[in-house]
Every structure is written in structure tokens, then in C-alpha cells.
Enzyme design. Structure first.
Site, PDB file in Angstrom:
ATOM      1  N   LEU A  72     -89.055  11.447 -58.647  1.00  0.00           N
ATOM      2  CA  LEU A  72     -89.635  12.087 -57.758  1.00  0.00           C
ATOM      3  C   LEU A  72     -88.974  12.620 -56.791  1.00  0.00           C
ATOM      4  O   LEU A  72     -87.805  12.132 -56.581  1.00  0.00           O
ATOM      5  CB  LEU A  72     -90.841  11.116 -57.264  1.00  0.00           C
ATOM      6  CG  LEU A  72     -92.012  10.454 -58.179  1.00  0.00           C
ATOM      7  CD1 LEU A  72     -92.785   9.378 -57.116  1.00  0.00           C
ATOM      8  CD2 LEU A  72     -92.920  11.308 -58.647  1.00  0.00           C
ATOM      9  N   ASP A  73     -89.244  13.699 -56.399  1.00  0.00           N
ATOM     10  CA  ASP A  73     -88.660  14.335 -54.987  1.00  0.00           C
ATOM     11  C   ASP A  73     -88.478  13.265 -53.847  1.00  0.00           C
ATOM     12  O   ASP A  73     -89.337  12.357 -53.985  1.00  0.00           O
ATOM     13  CB  ASP A  73     -89.178  15.513 -54.521  1.00  0.00           C
ATOM     14  CG  ASP A  73     -89.234  16.678 -55.308  1.00  0.00           C
ATOM     15  OD1 ASP A  73     -88.592  16.827 -56.330  1.00  0.00           O
ATOM     16  OD2 ASP A  73     -89.973  17.678 -55.476  1.00  0.00           O
ATOM     17  N   ARG A  74     -87.546  13.390 -53.296  1.00  0.00           N
ATOM     18  CA  ARG A  74     -87.209  12.684 -52.045  1.00  0.00           C
ATOM     19  C   ARG A  74     -88.373  12.227 -50.991  1.00  0.00           C
ATOM     20  O   ARG A  74     -88.490  11.318 -50.726  1.00  0.00           O
ATOM     21  CB  ARG A  74     -86.192  13.202 -51.245  1.00  0.00           C
ATOM     22  CG  ARG A  74     -85.623  12.248 -50.047  1.00  0.00           C
ATOM     23  CD  ARG A  74     -85.469  13.052 -48.691  1.00  0.00           C
ATOM     24  NE  ARG A  74     -84.231  14.259 -48.966  1.00  0.00           N
ATOM     25  CZ  ARG A  74     -83.012  13.677 -49.010  1.00  0.00           C
ATOM     26  NH1 ARG A  74     -82.702  12.785 -48.301  1.00  0.00           N
ATOM     27  NH2 ARG A  74     -82.098  14.686 -49.107  1.00  0.00           N
ATOM     28  N   ARG A 217     -95.910  21.555 -56.461  1.00  0.00           N
ATOM     29  CA  ARG A 217     -95.725  22.220 -55.213  1.00  0.00           C
ATOM     30  C   ARG A 217     -95.609  23.849 -55.504  1.00  0.00           C
ATOM     31  O   ARG A 217     -96.107  24.758 -54.511  1.00  0.00           O
ATOM     32  CB  ARG A 217     -94.280  21.891 -54.411  1.00  0.00           C
ATOM     33  CG  ARG A 217     -94.494  20.344 -54.146  1.00  0.00           C
ATOM     34  CD  ARG A 217     -92.817  19.828 -54.112  1.00  0.00           C
ATOM     35  NE  ARG A 217     -92.270  20.440 -52.913  1.00  0.00           N
ATOM     36  CZ  ARG A 217     -91.189  20.156 -52.496  1.00  0.00           C
ATOM     37  NH1 ARG A 217     -90.275  19.236 -53.427  1.00  0.00           N
ATOM     38  NH2 ARG A 217     -90.460  20.782 -51.654  1.00  0.00           N
TER      39      ARG A 217
END
Length: 297
Positions: A72-74, A217
């Protein structure tokens, strides 16, 4: 999975030295699902200044070597799968790619999204593709709620005229956002004047069957429903107004639910991570958010 990591998505330039506790949703001898905190990179990156990483933190916390199954992204929180050996990791990645696996996210976005279910099948270009190769990507969205909020932004004559051609009488920044108004183009206004306008916010459920980088996104940006708090694909002016007025904490994207087969036993698993406190508080700060919305998430 919503492939990460993203070194760009840092709301404030603060990096923790103390490793947080990683909540474990499920764990056996070979496989685990954890609830990743927002603001934490999954692993070390030469491009990031972070000093705390999920991979090392989890290894120290449970005393086992960790193999990442999905990332997962930060800035994204929620469910993430890990394995304790390479064979289980490979099996889990195959399981995650099956049509029978459900990977569900919650997102808070700008604009009034379509009622009910809508989708995006727009192909996405790989990050490192020198040929601009596009790969298929599929996201299904479901609108859970849409409601208006009022935001205050630094005065912009073009924006003010577009929203209200007859607006007049910009007011100083000392006035509350609820009272501030914009002016038409060419009208004099005080330095630091603020412009108030209404925008719509929507809460959507997302299911993905492919795992391209930043897929959710990018798809939502393409639909003109940028995720709130997205510093890469979002709207900076709206993000800033929501930070100042309502405490927008970060990228509003959370990995909420997984329904998968166990990579070793093939037993069906349904795992959930409720909306984290920071996003729940932000939603609660929005005056016209439906009563009970946060508890339903």
C-alpha cells in the site's frame, strides 16, 4: 492491490523515529494480514527520508522474516497481506489475483459521484515503461453518500467569477469562512481576502480486480473525482482549504475489506479493518455529513 509505495505523498514533512505497533488482523504460522497505519512506507527507499518502515517494524514485532504479498502507498491505511516464507508469499499473490478474491477500499473524493455503481476500465501506463506501455485496469465504485460542504480559499478573481458572476465585496481573511465572499474579475479586494464556495464531497466504496500502480487514485482522477488529500493526483487548493477548515489529515483512502482463500489451506477468509480514527474524525467534522455515516463505515 493498490500498488505503492509513493515517496511523494507526505502531507507534513515530519518523520517518526518511534515505530508504531502494527495491528495484526489475522496470523498463523505461514501467513498474516495486518492493518497498516497511514504515513508508513512498506519498505526502505533510497528516495525517502523515512526512518521507520512496516517491513522492519513487523519483523521486530513478531520475530519472523517477512515477505510482502501486496503493498500500500505510504499514505494509505488498512489491510495488507504478508507471508513468512517465499512459497506462501507466491501462493498468496496468486490468490490475490483470482477473480474470486475481493479487495475493497473506502475513499473520500471531491464532487458528486454517480448514484449507485460506476466503474473505470481505463488502461494505465506502467511507471517504468520506456515505451509507454498501457496495461488493463479495472475499478468498480459504489457511491455510499454525497453531501455539500463550504470551503474558504484565497481569493481568485477567475474562480469567483466562474462560481458567481455577480459576486461582489471580497472580505478580509479575518472573517470566518462562512461569511467570506468573492468578487467579480477586476474588482479591488483586500490582500489576504478569502473566497467561500460550496463543493460536494462523496464517500465511495472501491473494488479492484487488477493492481496497477496508484490504480484507484488515477482512475478517480480520470473521472474528475480526485481523492481528498491526494498530493500527486488531487486538487491542491481544495486540499488546503479542507486542511485549514476541517482538519483533512491525509490521503483519504483505506483498504477496508479482504475476501480471499487462505494461500495454504484454501479456507475462505473475510477480513475487515474499520475506518481509522483520523478519517473518521475528518468526516465527523464535515457539518452536512449524514448522521451515522461514520459508524456505518
Amino acid at each position: 492491490q493498490e500498488v505503492g509505495d509513493d515517496e511523494e505523498d507526505v502531507f507534513g514533512e515530519e518523520f517518526d523515529d518511534v515505530a508504531p505497533f502494527i495491528p495484526i488482523v489475522y496470523m498463523d504460522e505461514r501467513f498474516a494480514v495486518v492493518n497498516k497505519p497511514a504515513g508508513m512506507l512498506v519498505h526502505r527507499s533510497h528516495q525517502a527520508q523515512d526512518r521507520v518502515f512496516l517491513l522492519q517494524t513487523l519483523r521486530n514485532q513478531i520475530g519472523k522474516h517477512i515477505h510482502i504479498v501486496n503493498r500500500l502507498d505510504r499514505a494509505v491505511s488498512g489491510l495488507m497481506c504478508v507471508a513468512f516464507d517465499a512459497e506462501t508469499a507466491a501462493s498468496a499473490q496468486e490468490v490475490m489475483s483470482r477473480d474470486t478474491s475481493t479487495k475493497e477500499y473506502l475513499a473520500i473524493v471531491r464532487g458528486a459521484t454517480p448514484e449507485g455503481i460506476f466503474k473505470s476500465d481505463a488502461p494505465l501506463t506502467d511507471k517504468d515503461s520506456s515505451m509507454g506501455t498501457k496495461r488493463e485496469a479495472h475499478s468498480i465504485f459504489e457511491t455510499l453518500s454525497s453531501f455539500p460542504i463550504e470551503i474558504a480559499e484565497p481569493f481568485n478573481p477567475s474562480l469567483a467569477e466562474a462560481v458567481n458572476p455577480n459576486a461582489s465585496g471580497a472580505k478580509s481573511s479575518s472573517e470566518s469562512p462562512a461569511d467570506a465572499t468573492g468578487t467579480g474579475a477586476g474588482t479591488e479586494f483586500d490582500e489576504g481576502a478569502m473566497f467561500a464556495r460550496n463543493v460536494t464531497v462523496s464517500v465511495v466504496k472501491v473494488a479492484i480486480s487488477t493492481g496497477r500502480r496508484h490504480q484507484i487514485r488515477r482512475h478517480l482522477k480520470g473521472l474528475q473525482h480526485n481523492i481528498l488529500g491526494d498530493t500527486t493526483y488531487g486538487k491542491g487548493r481544495i486540499n488546503q482549504a479542507l486542511r485549514d477548515g476541517y482538519g483533512l489529515p491525509r490521503l483519504c483512502l483505506h483498504s477496508r475489506r479482504l475476501e480471499i482463500d487462505h494461500p495454504v489451506t484454501n479456507e475462505r477468509m473475510v477480513l475487515e479493518a474499520p475506518l481509522p480514527e483520523d478519517l473518521a474524525c475528518f468526516l465527523s467534522n464535515l457539518p452536512k455529513a449524514p448522521v451515522g455515516l461514520v459508524n456505518s463505515l
